[in-house]
Every structure is written in structure tokens, then in C-alpha cells.
Design a protein around this motif. Structure first.
Motif, PDB file in Angstrom:
ATOM      1  N   ASP A  43       0.807  -1.284   0.176  1.00 30.93           N
ATOM      2  CA  ASP A  43       0.237  -0.323   0.101  1.00 30.93           C
ATOM      3  C   ASP A  43       1.009   1.639  -0.054  1.00 30.93           C
ATOM      4  OD1 ASP A  43      -3.106   1.590   0.497  1.00 30.93           O
ATOM      5  OD2 ASP A  43      -1.471   2.279   2.666  1.00 30.93           O
ATOM      6  N   GLY A  44       0.434   1.812  -0.829  1.00 33.04           N
ATOM      7  CA  GLY A  44       1.339   3.430  -1.132  1.00 33.04           C
ATOM      8  C   GLY A  44       1.012   4.385   0.404  1.00 33.04           C
ATOM      9  N   ALA A  45       0.087   4.409   0.943  1.00 35.46           N
ATOM     10  CA  ALA A  45       0.381   4.306   2.427  1.00 35.46           C
ATOM     11  C   ALA A  45       1.488   4.390   3.425  1.00 35.46           C
ATOM     12  CB  ALA A  45      -1.187   4.914   2.982  1.00 35.46           C
ATOM     13  N   ALA A  46       1.159   2.949   3.252  1.00 31.91           N
ATOM     14  CA  ALA A  46       2.594   2.075   4.491  1.00 31.91           C
ATOM     15  C   ALA A  46       3.307   2.367   3.579  1.00 31.91           C
ATOM     16  CB  ALA A  46       2.064   0.684   4.147  1.00 31.91           C
ATOM     17  N   LEU A  47       3.598   2.474   2.351  1.00 31.07           N
ATOM     18  CA  LEU A  47       5.268   2.499   2.047  1.00 31.07           C
ATOM     19  C   LEU A  47       5.617   4.456   2.358  1.00 31.07           C
ATOM     20  CD1 LEU A  47       7.429   1.595   0.321  1.00 31.07           C
ATOM     21  CD2 LEU A  47       6.291   2.272  -1.392  1.00 31.07           C
ATOM     22  N   ALA A  48       4.964   4.562   1.959  1.00 32.22           N
ATOM     23  CA  ALA A  48       5.319   6.207   2.684  1.00 32.22           C
ATOM     24  C   ALA A  48       6.040   6.589   4.523  1.00 32.22           C
ATOM     25  CB  ALA A  48       4.160   7.327   2.136  1.00 32.22           C
ATOM     26  N   ARG A  49       4.830   5.372   5.189  1.00 35.86           N
ATOM     27  CA  ARG A  49       5.445   5.979   6.267  1.00 35.86           C
ATOM     28  C   ARG A  49       6.908   5.346   6.916  1.00 35.86           C
ATOM     29  NH1 ARG A  49      -0.327   4.501   6.717  1.00 35.86           N
ATOM     30  NH2 ARG A  49       0.280   2.512   6.772  1.00 35.86           N
ATOM     31  N   LEU A  50       7.065   4.232   5.843  1.00 39.26           N
ATOM     32  CA  LEU A  50       8.555   3.568   6.441  1.00 39.26           C
ATOM     33  C   LEU A  50       9.247   4.293   5.495  1.00 39.26           C
ATOM     34  CD1 LEU A  50      10.302   1.611   6.897  1.00 39.26           C
ATOM     35  CD2 LEU A  50      10.340   0.272   4.542  1.00 39.26           C
ATOM     36  N   ALA A  51       8.642   4.961   4.434  1.00 33.25           N
ATOM     37  CA  ALA A  51      10.138   6.198   3.788  1.00 33.25           C
ATOM     38  C   ALA A  51      10.245   7.470   4.627  1.00 33.25           C
ATOM     39  CB  ALA A  51       9.247   6.931   3.033  1.00 33.25           C
ATOM     40  N   THR A  52       8.909   7.413   5.373  1.00 30.57           N
ATOM     41  CA  THR A  52       9.422   8.200   6.665  1.00 30.57           C
ATOM     42  C   THR A  52       9.970   8.170   7.637  1.00 30.57           C
ATOM     43  OG1 THR A  52       7.383   9.610   5.871  1.00 30.57           O
ATOM     44  CG2 THR A  52       7.614  10.038   8.175  1.00 30.57           C
ATOM     45  N   GLU A  53      10.091   6.792   7.851  1.00 30.75           N
ATOM     46  CA  GLU A  53      10.706   6.449   9.255  1.00 30.75           C
ATOM     47  C   GLU A  53      12.103   6.620   8.777  1.00 30.75           C
ATOM     48  OE1 GLU A  53       9.995   2.633  10.580  1.00 30.75           O
ATOM     49  OE2 GLU A  53       7.223   3.217  10.751  1.00 30.75           O
ATOM     50  N   LEU A  54      12.535   6.175   7.615  1.00 31.59           N
ATOM     51  CA  LEU A  54      14.168   5.828   6.414  1.00 31.59           C
ATOM     52  C   LEU A  54      14.290   7.297   7.135  1.00 31.59           C
ATOM     53  CD1 LEU A  54      13.031   2.952   4.023  1.00 31.59           C
ATOM     54  CD2 LEU A  54      14.156   2.964   6.553  1.00 31.59           C
ATOM     55  N   ARG A  55      13.574   8.520   6.724  1.00 27.85           N
ATOM     56  CA  ARG A  55      14.569   9.787   6.145  1.00 27.85           C
ATOM     57  C   ARG A  55      14.515  10.764   7.789  1.00 27.85           C
ATOM     58  NH1 ARG A  55       9.864  13.204   4.992  1.00 27.85           N
ATOM     59  NH2 ARG A  55      10.015  13.049   8.052  1.00 27.85           N
ATOM     60  N   GLU A  56      14.147   9.993   8.961  1.00 26.85           N
ATOM     61  CA  GLU A  56      14.408  10.241   9.427  1.00 26.85           C
ATOM     62  C   GLU A  56      15.006   9.965  10.569  1.00 26.85           C
ATOM     63  OE1 GLU A  56      10.468  10.023  12.391  1.00 26.85           O
ATOM     64  OE2 GLU A  56       9.211  11.861  10.754  1.00 26.85           O
ATOM     65  N   ALA A  57      15.829   8.054  10.298  1.00 26.06           N
ATOM     66  CA  ALA A  57      17.230   8.039  10.833  1.00 26.06           C
ATOM     67  C   ALA A  57      18.383   8.868  10.995  1.00 26.06           C
ATOM     68  CB  ALA A  57      16.950   6.542   9.829  1.00 26.06           C
ATOM     69  N   PRO A  58      18.777   9.286  11.993  1.00 27.30           N
ATOM     70  CA  PRO A  58      20.377   9.876  11.247  1.00 27.30           C
ATOM     71  C   PRO A  58      21.592   9.224  10.704  1.00 27.30           C
ATOM     72  CG  PRO A  58      20.033   9.177  13.576  1.00 27.30           C
ATOM     73  CD  PRO A  58      18.842   8.491  13.202  1.00 27.30           C
ATOM     74  N   GLU A  59      22.386   9.556   9.727  1.00 22.59           N
ATOM     75  CA  GLU A  59      22.794   9.192   9.284  1.00 22.59           C
ATOM     76  C   GLU A  59      24.043   8.836  10.020  1.00 22.59           C
ATOM     77  OE1 GLU A  59      22.666   8.196   5.916  1.00 22.59           O
ATOM     78  OE2 GLU A  59      21.303   8.594   5.570  1.00 22.59           O
ATOM     79  N   PRO A  60      24.419   8.012  10.813  1.00 25.86           N
ATOM     80  CA  PRO A  60      26.203   7.504  11.738  1.00 25.86           C
ATOM     81  C   PRO A  60      26.980   8.514  10.978  1.00 25.86           C
ATOM     82  CG  PRO A  60      25.209   4.989  10.469  1.00 25.86           C
ATOM     83  CD  PRO A  60      24.239   6.666   9.690  1.00 25.86           C
ATOM     84  N   GLY A  61      27.196   9.300  11.942  1.00 22.56           N
ATOM     85  CA  GLY A  61      28.525  10.285  12.201  1.00 22.56           C
ATOM     86  C   GLY A  61      28.120  11.609  11.647  1.00 22.56           C
TER      87      GLY A  61
END
Length: 130
Positions: A43-61
Motif C-alpha cells: 500500500d502506498g500509504a504504508a510505503l510512505a510511512r516507512l520512507a518517513t521513518e527511514l528519512r528520520e533515522a540519522p546518518e551514522p557519524g
């Protein structure tokens, strides 16, 4: 009708491999729908939620920043002259080019193969729909 994506499409949108999407499905991080014997869809909405979670994860270092458009990648080309440097970064499917002072490129140790994060800050962003 809600938007649905196949596994390969979802992987391309998130910038990960098909196998990574399958692992997320297997671990219930990403819900999947199957109709009859048809292909799995997300589902597009579920994919968008995951994309948001991934975006909010800080890049290491990386250092916290007000800029939200941060693309982690690898330096693929550096061209230096006496004053300026042109640095190319491949971040997933995106090629980014930055012009900076040679001094800045030298201080950052920018060479081919170095991991880097490109930060994009713009006053206007255009959006196209395929």
C-alpha cells in the motif's frame, strides 16, 4: 483507489534492494497484500510511512542540521584547480555535483571512494509525477 506498489517499485522508491524490502515484509515492518495468486503489493500509504521513518533515522557519524535533504553516498569524482573543486557524489540513484573551494575539499579529505553526505537546501523545489 489506493496506490499500490510491487516489491521492485517499492525498493526503487526507497533506494534499497528488493531483498531488503522482502526482509521488511517477512519481519512485518512493511505490510503486504496478495490478491488471489497475483503478485505481492504494498500500500502506498504504508510505503510512505516507512520512507518517513527511514528519512528520520540519522546518518551514522553526521552532525544534526536544520537541512532535511541529506543524501548519503560515495564520492565518485573530484576535479581540483588552484581555487575551486568540483565534487561528484553518487547517492543511490542520484548523482549530485557540488562546487566548493579547493581548501574546503582538501580539509574534508574528499577523494574518490570517500563516504560523504550531500546536503541540499533550496528555496524552490519542483515536483513532477511520472
Amino acid at each position: 483507489m489506493p496506490t499500490a506498489y510491487r516489491i521492485a517499485e517499492a525498493a526503487a522508491l526507497l533506494g534499497v534492494s528488493d531483498d531488503t524490502v522482502r526482509r521488511w515484509i517477512d519481519s512485518a515492518r512493511l505490510p503486504v497484500h496478495r490478491e488471489g495468486g497475483g503478485p505481492a503489493t504494498i500500500d502506498g500509504a504504508a510505503l510512505a510511512r516507512l520512507a518517513t521513518e527511514l528519512r528520520e533515522a540519522p546518518e551514522p557519524g553526521t552532525t544534526p542540521s536544520s537541512a532535511r535533504n541529506r543524501l548519503a553516498g560515495i564520492v565518485t569524482r573530484v576535479v581540483r584547480d588552484t581555487v575551486m573543486a568540483q565534487v561528484e557524489i553518487q547517492a543511490g540513484p542520484f548523482r549530485l555535483v557540488s562546487l566548493m573551494s579547493r581548501e574546503a575539499a582538501d580539509e574534508l579529505g574528499l577523494e574518490i571512494g570517500v563516504r560523504a553526505v550531500a546536503t541540499v537546501k533550496a528555496t524552490q523545489v519542483s515536483v513532477d509525477v511520472p
